[in-house]
Design a protein around this motif. Sequence first.
Motif, PDB file in Angstrom:
ATOM      1  N   TRP A   1       0.840  -1.188   0.000  1.00  0.00           N
ATOM      2  CA  TRP A   1       0.000   0.000   0.000  1.00  0.00           C
ATOM      3  C   TRP A   1       0.873   1.235   0.000  1.00  0.00           C
ATOM      4  CZ3 TRP A   1      -4.031  -1.555   4.286  1.00  0.00           C
ATOM      5  CH2 TRP A   1      -5.028  -2.340   3.699  1.00  0.00           C
ATOM      6  N   GLY A   2       0.299   2.340  -0.454  1.00  0.00           N
ATOM      7  CA  GLY A   2       1.029   3.587  -0.466  1.00  0.00           C
ATOM      8  C   GLY A   2       1.101   4.212   0.919  1.00  0.00           C
ATOM      9  N   SER A   3       2.064   5.102   1.112  1.00  0.00           N
ATOM     10  CA  SER A   3       2.236   5.784   2.387  1.00  0.00           C
ATOM     11  C   SER A   3       1.013   6.635   2.704  1.00  0.00           C
ATOM     12  CB  SER A   3       3.479   6.687   2.319  1.00  0.00           C
ATOM     13  OG  SER A   3       3.603   7.472   3.481  1.00  0.00           O
ATOM     14  N   GLY A   4       0.436   6.416   3.893  1.00  0.00           N
ATOM     15  CA  GLY A   4      -0.719   7.209   4.303  1.00  0.00           C
ATOM     16  C   GLY A   4      -2.057   6.690   3.815  1.00  0.00           C
ATOM     17  N   TRP A   5      -2.089   5.508   3.177  1.00  0.00           N
ATOM     18  CA  TRP A   5      -3.375   4.946   2.763  1.00  0.00           C
ATOM     19  C   TRP A   5      -4.134   4.464   3.999  1.00  0.00           C
ATOM     20  CZ3 TRP A   5      -3.074   1.657  -2.338  1.00  0.00           C
ATOM     21  CH2 TRP A   5      -2.577   2.463  -3.370  1.00  0.00           C
ATOM     22  N   ALA A   6      -5.422   4.630   3.992  1.00  0.00           N
ATOM     23  CA  ALA A   6      -6.251   4.271   5.144  1.00  0.00           C
ATOM     24  C   ALA A   6      -6.483   2.760   5.188  1.00  0.00           C
ATOM     25  CB  ALA A   6      -7.589   5.003   5.081  1.00  0.00           C
ATOM     26  N   TRP A   7      -6.131   2.141   6.310  1.00  0.00           N
ATOM     27  CA  TRP A   7      -6.251   0.681   6.426  1.00  0.00           C
ATOM     28  C   TRP A   7      -7.691   0.209   6.280  1.00  0.00           C
ATOM     29  CZ3 TRP A   7      -9.317  -1.251  10.311  1.00  0.00           C
ATOM     30  CH2 TRP A   7      -9.636  -0.372  11.350  1.00  0.00           C
ATOM     31  N   ASP A   8      -8.653   1.032   6.715  1.00  0.00           N
ATOM     32  CA  ASP A   8     -10.039   0.580   6.670  1.00  0.00           C
ATOM     33  C   ASP A   8     -10.727   0.888   5.349  1.00  0.00           C
ATOM     34  OD1 ASP A   8     -10.030   3.298   7.204  1.00  0.00           O
ATOM     35  OD2 ASP A   8     -11.696   3.227   8.635  1.00  0.00           O
ATOM     36  N   ASP A   9      -9.957   1.330   4.342  1.00  0.00           N
ATOM     37  CA  ASP A   9     -10.521   1.444   2.993  1.00  0.00           C
ATOM     38  C   ASP A   9     -10.576   0.092   2.308  1.00  0.00           C
ATOM     39  OD1 ASP A   9     -11.220   4.076   2.925  1.00  0.00           O
ATOM     40  OD2 ASP A   9      -9.406   4.758   1.917  1.00  0.00           O
ATOM     41  N   THR A  10      -9.782  -0.866   2.778  1.00  0.00           N
ATOM     42  CA  THR A  10      -9.933  -2.216   2.254  1.00  0.00           C
ATOM     43  C   THR A  10     -11.215  -2.808   2.848  1.00  0.00           C
ATOM     44  OG1 THR A  10      -8.671  -4.244   1.800  1.00  0.00           O
ATOM     45  CG2 THR A  10      -8.644  -3.468   4.063  1.00  0.00           C
ATOM     46  N   PRO A  11     -11.972  -3.632   2.136  1.00  0.00           N
ATOM     47  CA  PRO A  11     -11.678  -4.264   0.855  1.00  0.00           C
ATOM     48  C   PRO A  11     -12.264  -3.536  -0.357  1.00  0.00           C
ATOM     49  CG  PRO A  11     -13.584  -5.340   1.816  1.00  0.00           C
ATOM     50  CD  PRO A  11     -13.209  -4.207   2.751  1.00  0.00           C
ATOM     51  N   ALA A  12     -12.362  -2.216  -0.298  1.00  0.00           N
ATOM     52  CA  ALA A  12     -12.896  -1.475  -1.440  1.00  0.00           C
ATOM     53  C   ALA A  12     -12.011  -1.677  -2.669  1.00  0.00           C
ATOM     54  CB  ALA A  12     -12.990   0.015  -1.097  1.00  0.00           C
ATOM     55  N   SER A  13     -12.625  -1.734  -3.823  1.00  0.00           N
ATOM     56  CA  SER A  13     -11.890  -2.030  -5.052  1.00  0.00           C
ATOM     57  C   SER A  13     -10.950  -0.911  -5.463  1.00  0.00           C
ATOM     58  CB  SER A  13     -12.867  -2.322  -6.192  1.00  0.00           C
ATOM     59  OG  SER A  13     -13.717  -1.209  -6.421  1.00  0.00           O
ATOM     60  N   TYR A  14     -11.208   0.330  -4.961  1.00  0.00           N
ATOM     61  CA  TYR A  14     -10.347   1.443  -5.356  1.00  0.00           C
ATOM     62  C   TYR A  14      -9.018   1.449  -4.605  1.00  0.00           C
ATOM     63  CZ  TYR A  14     -12.292   3.642  -1.126  1.00  0.00           C
ATOM     64  OH  TYR A  14     -12.693   3.907   0.167  1.00  0.00           O
ATOM     65  N   GLN A  15      -8.870   0.557  -3.599  1.00  0.00           N
ATOM     66  CA  GLN A  15      -7.592   0.466  -2.880  1.00  0.00           C
ATOM     67  C   GLN A  15      -7.016  -0.928  -3.094  1.00  0.00           C
ATOM     68  OE1 GLN A  15      -6.770   2.659   0.672  1.00  0.00           O
ATOM     69  NE2 GLN A  15      -6.168   0.830   1.768  1.00  0.00           N
ATOM     70  N   PRO A  16      -6.248  -1.109  -4.153  1.00  0.00           N
ATOM     71  CA  PRO A  16      -5.707  -2.434  -4.466  1.00  0.00           C
ATOM     72  C   PRO A  16      -4.486  -2.777  -3.626  1.00  0.00           C
ATOM     73  CG  PRO A  16      -4.931  -0.849  -6.060  1.00  0.00           C
ATOM     74  CD  PRO A  16      -5.850  -0.098  -5.150  1.00  0.00           C
ATOM     75  N   TYR A  17      -4.169  -4.064  -3.558  1.00  0.00           N
ATOM     76  CA  TYR A  17      -2.896  -4.517  -2.997  1.00  0.00           C
ATOM     77  C   TYR A  17      -1.887  -4.495  -4.138  1.00  0.00           C
ATOM     78  CZ  TYR A  17      -5.192  -6.019   1.294  1.00  0.00           C
ATOM     79  OH  TYR A  17      -5.884  -6.039   2.485  1.00  0.00           O
TER      80      TYR A  17
ATOM     81  N   SER B   1     -24.713  -6.330  -0.513  1.00  0.00           N
ATOM     82  CA  SER B   1     -23.321  -5.961  -0.270  1.00  0.00           C
ATOM     83  C   SER B   1     -22.391  -7.127  -0.584  1.00  0.00           C
ATOM     84  CB  SER B   1     -23.113  -5.528   1.186  1.00  0.00           C
ATOM     85  OG  SER B   1     -23.304  -6.619   2.068  1.00  0.00           O
ATOM     86  N   VAL B   2     -21.142  -6.768  -0.888  1.00  0.00           N
ATOM     87  CA  VAL B   2     -20.091  -7.758  -1.117  1.00  0.00           C
ATOM     88  C   VAL B   2     -18.892  -7.353  -0.276  1.00  0.00           C
ATOM     89  CG1 VAL B   2     -18.568  -8.863  -2.794  1.00  0.00           C
ATOM     90  CG2 VAL B   2     -20.862  -8.152  -3.487  1.00  0.00           C
ATOM     91  N   SER B   3     -18.394  -8.255   0.544  1.00  0.00           N
ATOM     92  CA  SER B   3     -17.212  -7.975   1.345  1.00  0.00           C
ATOM     93  C   SER B   3     -16.406  -9.258   1.486  1.00  0.00           C
ATOM     94  CB  SER B   3     -17.618  -7.428   2.716  1.00  0.00           C
ATOM     95  OG  SER B   3     -16.477  -6.963   3.418  1.00  0.00           O
ATOM     96  N   ARG B   4     -15.421  -9.229   2.340  1.00  0.00           N
ATOM     97  CA  ARG B   4     -14.645 -10.432   2.641  1.00  0.00           C
ATOM     98  C   ARG B   4     -14.107 -10.317   4.063  1.00  0.00           C
ATOM     99  NH1 ARG B   4      -9.153  -9.299   2.394  1.00  0.00           N
ATOM    100  NH2 ARG B   4      -8.593  -7.454   1.176  1.00  0.00           N
ATOM    101  N   ASN B   5     -13.525 -11.395   4.559  1.00  0.00           N
ATOM    102  CA  ASN B   5     -12.988 -11.400   5.916  1.00  0.00           C
ATOM    103  C   ASN B   5     -11.629 -10.691   5.936  1.00  0.00           C
ATOM    104  OD1 ASN B   5     -11.989 -13.533   4.335  1.00  0.00           O
ATOM    105  ND2 ASN B   5     -11.505 -14.804   6.116  1.00  0.00           N
ATOM    106  N   TRP B   6     -11.674  -9.377   5.697  1.00  0.00           N
ATOM    107  CA  TRP B   6     -10.458  -8.610   5.476  1.00  0.00           C
ATOM    108  C   TRP B   6      -9.634  -8.387   6.737  1.00  0.00           C
ATOM    109  CZ3 TRP B   6     -10.254  -3.694   7.772  1.00  0.00           C
ATOM    110  CH2 TRP B   6     -11.462  -3.191   8.242  1.00  0.00           C
ATOM    111  N   LEU B   7     -10.279  -8.395   7.897  1.00  0.00           N
ATOM    112  CA  LEU B   7      -9.517  -8.212   9.135  1.00  0.00           C
ATOM    113  C   LEU B   7      -8.560  -9.376   9.392  1.00  0.00           C
ATOM    114  CD1 LEU B   7     -12.154  -6.687  11.587  1.00  0.00           C
ATOM    115  CD2 LEU B   7     -10.035  -5.624  10.798  1.00  0.00           C
TER     116      LEU B   7
END
Length: 474
Positions: free
Chosen positions: A159-175, A227-233
Amino acid sequence: MNTKKLFLLLVFSLLFISAALWGQNGSARLSSRLDTLIKYKLPAGSHVGISIYDLTDGKPLYAYQSDKLSRPASTMKLLTTITALSRPEADEPFRTEVWYRGAIEQDTLKGDLYVVGGYDPEFDEEALDSLVNTVGRFPFSVVAGNVYGDVSMKDSIYWGSGWAWDDTPASYQPYLSPLMLNKGVVTVTASPGMKGDTASVECVPVSSYYTVVNETESHTPSAGRFSVSRNWLQNGNTLVVKGNVKNRQTGMVNLYSSQDFFMHTFLERLQAKGVQCPAGYAFRELQKDSLSVQMALFETPVQEVVNQIMKESDNLNAEALLCRLGAQFTGRKWISDEDGLAAIRRQIKVLGEDADNYKLADGCGLSNYNYISPDLLVAFLKFAYSRTDIFQKLYKALPIGGVDGTLRYRMRRGTPSYKNVHAKTGSFTAINCLAGYLHAANGHLIAFAIMNQNVLSGAKARAFQDAICDEVIK
């Protein structure tokens, strides 16, 4: 001098003076109108910085707190893209390669298979099948060695510096990884059945890398929103699809570890082609030598990547371009985000600015650590305009007001800005920016940047920006 010549000279002098005065008055009237908009239409409690420059006349038109630092959100992509397009190697495509190292004897590859990542952000299922089919045409059906993914182009920080951890699993924040399949994202489509029945669910790309838990109900409002999510934690890849499905619904979710998603699916499809491979894979850099042979190559044009960056504000594409920029700028293969940011800082210096006056944290603007000014954005836009090779690529990629991209639902037909604004948007919580070019009614091309800060209503900020553009165009 005869009377006729004296008369003509007087007429031309008066016309020149009148034009100059009209220009000054016109500029003053514009400033007055924009000042009024700031006073009455700027959302309460918020701040704004504005820089407007007439490219045709080569002079500033308006400035309001234009040197103040602001968070740019996705307008940061302009700095990344313009810097990348200024490189001599700008037109080189993104590449993903398959190599083997060893020898083919009879029906067996006695050696190792390597998939070498080039950080192609547009590499999709069709591209994957193209690589697999090309490998499948080689005269072997058994891989006696190992299968490796080569992701050595970039460090392992995903992830980039300063990216918000809780934006995952949104598709706009890729690994992030040099090997990305479908942007590391799965698209889930649910179609309803009879009332109360579980909806049918389809996922793209198809892969056993993830599992799906279907908790949907058809035509059942009490089931809640779809909704669509995953066990991201837990960094898991169990996709949970739930809620009411009253018609065809689509959701997107990122997957943990893009490089593993790529390699798992590549190996799975290679095996489906009848190639006997090891059960697993590993990651290792390809050391090319006389036993190394390129088997397959997939290329994506830079313009295709830039179009997605600008039109759809694609974060992965911007980070991929930053990564490649770093490789080109340093001449090294193994790079980090900081190498790409160093290239942007160098470009800031070329423009006559002090890079130490700004904070650059990533290439796409997801980071809250970025701080730049409207004047800096306009300086980059002016530079792009001065270079035809850059301007043509950038301008065709920018969203058009009321037509496409992230401006498709703004600047509606009948407003001055409709089709006359080509600009990059940028927004996240409390931030809303707009920067690019517009065509004024007098035929002039204008570069501008509007950076709204501390505004909780995105709709109000967008309405304010659209009104500014309308006034400049009139």
